[in-house]
Design a protein around this motif. Structure first.
Motif, PDB file in Angstrom:
ATOM      1  N   GLU A 145       0.820  -1.209   0.000  1.00 31.02           N
ATOM      2  CA  GLU A 145       0.000   0.000   0.000  1.00 31.02           C
ATOM      3  C   GLU A 145       0.854   1.259   0.000  1.00 31.02           C
ATOM      4  OE1 GLU A 145      -2.638  -0.574   3.287  1.00 31.02           O
ATOM      5  OE2 GLU A 145      -3.941  -1.965   2.190  1.00 31.02           O
ATOM      6  N   ALA A 146       1.952   1.244   0.759  1.00 34.16           N
ATOM      7  CA  ALA A 146       2.856   2.399   0.763  1.00 34.16           C
ATOM      8  C   ALA A 146       3.490   2.597  -0.606  1.00 34.16           C
ATOM      9  CB  ALA A 146       3.932   2.224   1.831  1.00 34.16           C
ATOM     10  N   LEU A 147       3.903   1.498  -1.234  1.00 34.51           N
ATOM     11  CA  LEU A 147       4.564   1.628  -2.532  1.00 34.51           C
ATOM     12  C   LEU A 147       3.575   1.924  -3.652  1.00 34.51           C
ATOM     13  CD1 LEU A 147       7.342  -1.085  -2.256  1.00 34.51           C
ATOM     14  CD2 LEU A 147       7.558   1.385  -2.048  1.00 34.51           C
ATOM     15  N   ALA A 148       2.329   1.531  -3.493  1.00 35.31           N
ATOM     16  CA  ALA A 148       1.323   1.935  -4.481  1.00 35.31           C
ATOM     17  C   ALA A 148       1.150   3.453  -4.469  1.00 35.31           C
ATOM     18  CB  ALA A 148      -0.005   1.238  -4.194  1.00 35.31           C
ATOM     19  N   GLN A 149       1.198   4.037  -3.294  1.00 37.78           N
ATOM     20  CA  GLN A 149       1.144   5.492  -3.213  1.00 37.78           C
ATOM     21  C   GLN A 149       2.398   6.119  -3.816  1.00 37.78           C
ATOM     22  OE1 GLN A 149      -1.421   7.597  -2.087  1.00 37.78           O
ATOM     23  NE2 GLN A 149      -0.069   9.062  -3.120  1.00 37.78           N
ATOM     24  N   LEU A 150       3.535   5.510  -3.544  1.00 37.25           N
ATOM     25  CA  LEU A 150       4.796   6.000  -4.107  1.00 37.25           C
ATOM     26  C   LEU A 150       4.774   5.902  -5.631  1.00 37.25           C
ATOM     27  CD1 LEU A 150       7.550   6.948  -2.798  1.00 37.25           C
ATOM     28  CD2 LEU A 150       8.401   4.691  -3.418  1.00 37.25           C
ATOM     29  N   ARG A 151       4.227   4.821  -6.158  1.00 42.91           N
ATOM     30  CA  ARG A 151       4.117   4.654  -7.615  1.00 42.91           C
ATOM     31  C   ARG A 151       3.338   5.813  -8.226  1.00 42.91           C
ATOM     32  NH1 ARG A 151       1.121  -0.736  -8.954  1.00 42.91           N
ATOM     33  NH2 ARG A 151      -0.480   0.427  -7.817  1.00 42.91           N
ATOM     34  N   ALA A 152       2.257   6.212  -7.571  1.00 37.91           N
ATOM     35  CA  ALA A 152       1.462   7.333  -8.074  1.00 37.91           C
ATOM     36  C   ALA A 152       2.223   8.650  -7.957  1.00 37.91           C
ATOM     37  CB  ALA A 152       0.141   7.416  -7.312  1.00 37.91           C
ATOM     38  N   ASP A 153       2.910   8.845  -6.835  1.00 42.96           N
ATOM     39  CA  ASP A 153       3.617  10.104  -6.608  1.00 42.96           C
ATOM     40  C   ASP A 153       4.781  10.304  -7.569  1.00 42.96           C
ATOM     41  OD1 ASP A 153       1.864  10.514  -4.556  1.00 42.96           O
ATOM     42  OD2 ASP A 153       3.331  10.319  -2.933  1.00 42.96           O
ATOM     43  N   TRP A 154       5.409   9.217  -8.013  1.00 47.13           N
ATOM     44  CA  TRP A 154       6.573   9.306  -8.895  1.00 47.13           C
ATOM     45  C   TRP A 154       6.208   9.075 -10.367  1.00 47.13           C
ATOM     46  CZ3 TRP A 154      11.933  10.051  -7.930  1.00 47.13           C
ATOM     47  CH2 TRP A 154      12.246  10.318  -6.591  1.00 47.13           C
ATOM     48  N   ALA A 155       4.932   8.998 -10.684  1.00 47.79           N
ATOM     49  CA  ALA A 155       4.522   8.612 -12.042  1.00 47.79           C
ATOM     50  C   ALA A 155       5.026   9.570 -13.112  1.00 47.79           C
ATOM     51  CB  ALA A 155       3.006   8.505 -12.114  1.00 47.79           C
ATOM     52  N   ASP A 156       5.263  10.836 -12.753  1.00 48.33           N
ATOM     53  CA  ASP A 156       5.736  11.803 -13.744  1.00 48.33           C
ATOM     54  C   ASP A 156       7.236  11.708 -13.980  1.00 48.33           C
ATOM     55  OD1 ASP A 156       6.397  12.761 -11.201  1.00 48.33           O
ATOM     56  OD2 ASP A 156       6.220  14.860 -11.812  1.00 48.33           O
ATOM     57  N   ARG A 157       7.927  10.868 -13.215  1.00 51.57           N
ATOM     58  CA  ARG A 157       9.382  10.765 -13.362  1.00 51.57           C
ATOM     59  C   ARG A 157       9.895   9.340 -13.480  1.00 51.57           C
ATOM     60  NH1 ARG A 157      10.170  13.394  -7.792  1.00 51.57           N
ATOM     61  NH2 ARG A 157       8.009  12.656  -7.705  1.00 51.57           N
ATOM     62  N   MET A 158       9.203   8.369 -12.880  1.00 56.62           N
ATOM     63  CA  MET A 158       9.707   7.005 -12.799  1.00 56.62           C
ATOM     64  C   MET A 158       8.587   6.024 -13.124  1.00 56.62           C
ATOM     65  SD  MET A 158      12.287   4.908 -11.983  1.00 56.62           S
ATOM     66  CE  MET A 158      13.445   5.946 -11.061  1.00 56.62           C
ATOM     67  N   ALA A 159       8.877   5.069 -14.006  1.00 57.93           N
ATOM     68  CA  ALA A 159       7.942   3.971 -14.252  1.00 57.93           C
ATOM     69  C   ALA A 159       8.196   2.915 -13.180  1.00 57.93           C
ATOM     70  CB  ALA A 159       8.156   3.387 -15.642  1.00 57.93           C
ATOM     71  N   LEU A 160       7.326   2.855 -12.191  1.00 51.38           N
ATOM     72  CA  LEU A 160       7.491   1.937 -11.062  1.00 51.38           C
ATOM     73  C   LEU A 160       6.430   0.846 -11.149  1.00 51.38           C
ATOM     74  CD1 LEU A 160       8.739   1.083  -8.361  1.00 51.38           C
ATOM     75  CD2 LEU A 160       7.229   2.732  -7.228  1.00 51.38           C
ATOM     76  N   GLN A 161       6.873  -0.403 -11.228  1.00 55.25           N
ATOM     77  CA  GLN A 161       5.976  -1.548 -11.194  1.00 55.25           C
ATOM     78  C   GLN A 161       6.144  -2.285  -9.867  1.00 55.25           C
ATOM     79  OE1 GLN A 161       6.571  -4.135 -14.559  1.00 55.25           O
ATOM     80  NE2 GLN A 161       5.911  -2.599 -16.052  1.00 55.25           N
ATOM     81  N   LEU A 162       5.049  -2.852  -9.381  1.00 54.39           N
ATOM     82  CA  LEU A 162       5.052  -3.590  -8.116  1.00 54.39           C
ATOM     83  C   LEU A 162       4.682  -5.046  -8.357  1.00 54.39           C
ATOM     84  CD1 LEU A 162       3.199  -1.033  -5.808  1.00 54.39           C
ATOM     85  CD2 LEU A 162       5.653  -1.170  -6.323  1.00 54.39           C
ATOM     86  N   VAL A 163       5.450  -5.934  -7.751  1.00 53.04           N
ATOM     87  CA  VAL A 163       5.139  -7.362  -7.754  1.00 53.04           C
ATOM     88  C   VAL A 163       4.594  -7.720  -6.377  1.00 53.04           C
ATOM     89  CG1 VAL A 163       6.025  -9.700  -8.060  1.00 53.04           C
ATOM     90  CG2 VAL A 163       7.016  -7.808  -9.380  1.00 53.04           C
ATOM     91  N   ALA A 164       3.386  -8.258  -6.332  1.00 59.09           N
ATOM     92  CA  ALA A 164       2.847  -8.773  -5.077  1.00 59.09           C
ATOM     93  C   ALA A 164       3.610 -10.047  -4.740  1.00 59.09           C
ATOM     94  CB  ALA A 164       1.360  -9.055  -5.217  1.00 59.09           C
TER      95      ALA A 164
END
Length: 429
Positions: A145-164
């Motif tokens: 959940e924390a990294l899902a928020q981080l993924r959204a916050d960095w979307a304009d600079r970093m393509a962040l994918q999460l593996v459950a």
């Protein structure tokens, strides 16, 4: 590198002039790169006429290469070494240390540590990261959940994918994972786990592949992190790749045990990997650090068969894995450093430096399914301007100076670079 105008935070064109551009086919071509106001590559060609008010970048002494891709990290664990020591230096010691820490790690702590590491990675030219995130009875959903928020916050600079990363532990049945995998997958870009430590690998793999298939997600497994040739799960994975139709959508990390198999057995497994279009990821930092400590003689190291796999055409990437935690106590977030580690530890040769460059660019981009990767018209302008003679020297020693563009915006530069920073962007690296 010189800059004739300040690159401001306002939306405007940027023209990178005269660099040696890494084309998608692997060639270096002398060309300009025009980035439009939306952060997309508008044109790649020699002698582009600058649009009015465009910011100009002189790259005549530099390479222009796509942003680096780190396709296997653990951002939920990064930076916890001092809070979660691993005196044994073993894989199980690291697992136990992090499990203890995870029981009381608040989401804001995960968010803060992961943000710091992402910033460091970007400073070294990385513009895409895939992070495995523990989901289990110890960590719960705090990490994902924390990294899902981080993924959204960095979307304009970093393509962040999460593996459950559905994490089994000794003595932990699979009922909790089965009850919670759908919730975890809902926040994820892929589903993964570690069959080698599951008490019931067949049921465990069924859970992972079924959840991925139900949501249309790829599978990204920690295949193993051991050197015991009697503990193999490749055939179980191959059967599920076929049954769930996951050809070309499955990635296997580590595959360390391949180095402990007789050649004929390895060749059979590699042939199926090629047939099923499975991607592999080697993690040299973790495998060099964790494996082989219990051997009475000088031990074999923990890497997979890097040279043979790469030369056979298996899509093999290299990645950071863990950064400053109980699994790997070091790490800078520099993918060029990881490429060097891979060449040296994987017994590649001096004329294969460019192959390790592919292992941090095109190959992991393919494994992550990144759309619009590479320096060509219409793609997002995720690229690095790096002062180096050619790809071999870039990998071998790193750039003299570098500037990082993420979606057309200058987000970081090395202290040696003369390109001024955009207002509101990162400070000099």
């Amino acid at each position: 590198m010189n800059q004739t105008e300040r690159i401001s935070s306002e939306k405007r064109h940027v023209l990178i002039q005269g660099g040696r551009v890494a084309a998608p086919d692997g060639r270096l071509i002398r060309a300009d790169v025009l980035i439009d106001a939306a952060g997309l590559i508008a044109e790649v060609a020699p002698g582009i006429v600058p649009p009015a008010q465009a910011a100009l970048v002189d790259a005549s002494d530099s390479l222009v290469v796509p942003g680096f891709v780190d396709c296997h990290q653990h951002l939920d664990k990064t930076g916890v070494l001092r809070f979660a020591p691993n005196p044994s230096g073993t894989l199980q010691g690291a697992r136990e240390a992090f499990a203890t820490y995870a029981r009381q790690a608040p989401p804001e702590d995960i968010f803060r540590r992961a943000s710091k590491t992402i910033g460091r990675c970007m400073a070294h030219g990385t513009t895409a990261i895939r992070s495995h995130v523990n989901v289990d009875k110890d960590a719960g959903f705090n990490g994902i959940e924390a990294l899902a928020q981080l993924r959204a916050d960095w979307a304009d600079r970093m393509a962040l994918q999460l593996v459950a990363f559905m994490t089994p532990h000794p003595g932990q049945d699979l009922d909790w994972l089965a009850a919670n995998i759908d919730r975890a997958a809902a926040s994820a870009d892929a589903v993964g786990g570690t069959p080698a430590v599951a008490e019931d690998p067949d049921r465990y793999l069924d859970l992972i592949f079924q959840a991925a298939a139900d949501r249309g997600l790829p599978v990204d497994l920690h295949m193993d992190e051991h050197l015991d040739p009697t503990r193999l799960h490749f055939d179980k994975v191959f059967e599920r790749v076929r049954r769930f139709g996951m050809q070309g959508r499955t990635v296997l990390g580590h595959t360390s045990v391949l180095s402990a198999l007789p050649s004929a057995q390895f060749q059979r497994i590699m042939a199926e990997i090629l047939e099923l279009e499975i991607g592999l990821v080697t993690l040299p930092a973790a495998n060099l650090y964790l494996q082989g400590r219990d051997a009475e003689q000088l031990p074999p190291r923990g890497l997979t068969r890097v040279a043979q796999l790469l030369r056979a055409g298996v899509p093999l990437a290299t990645a950071s894995d863990n950064i400053e935690d109980p699994f790997v106590p070091t790490g800078s977030g520099d993918m060029l450093e990881m490429a060097r580690w891979t060449l040296l530890a994987g017994h590649l040769k001096g004329d294969e430096l460019a192959a390790t460059y592919d292992m941090i660019t095109a190959i992991p981009a393919r494994l992550m399914g990144l759309d619009g990767y590479g320096i060509e018209k219409g793609n997002p302008a995720n690229l690095n301007v790096m002062q180096a003679d050619d790809i071999d020297t870039l990998v071998a020693g790193g750039p003299v100076a570098a500037s990082v563009f993420a979606k057309g915006r200058l987000v970081c530069r090395s202290a040696q670079s003369e390109i001024p920073l955009a207002a509101g962007s990162l400070q000099p690296c």
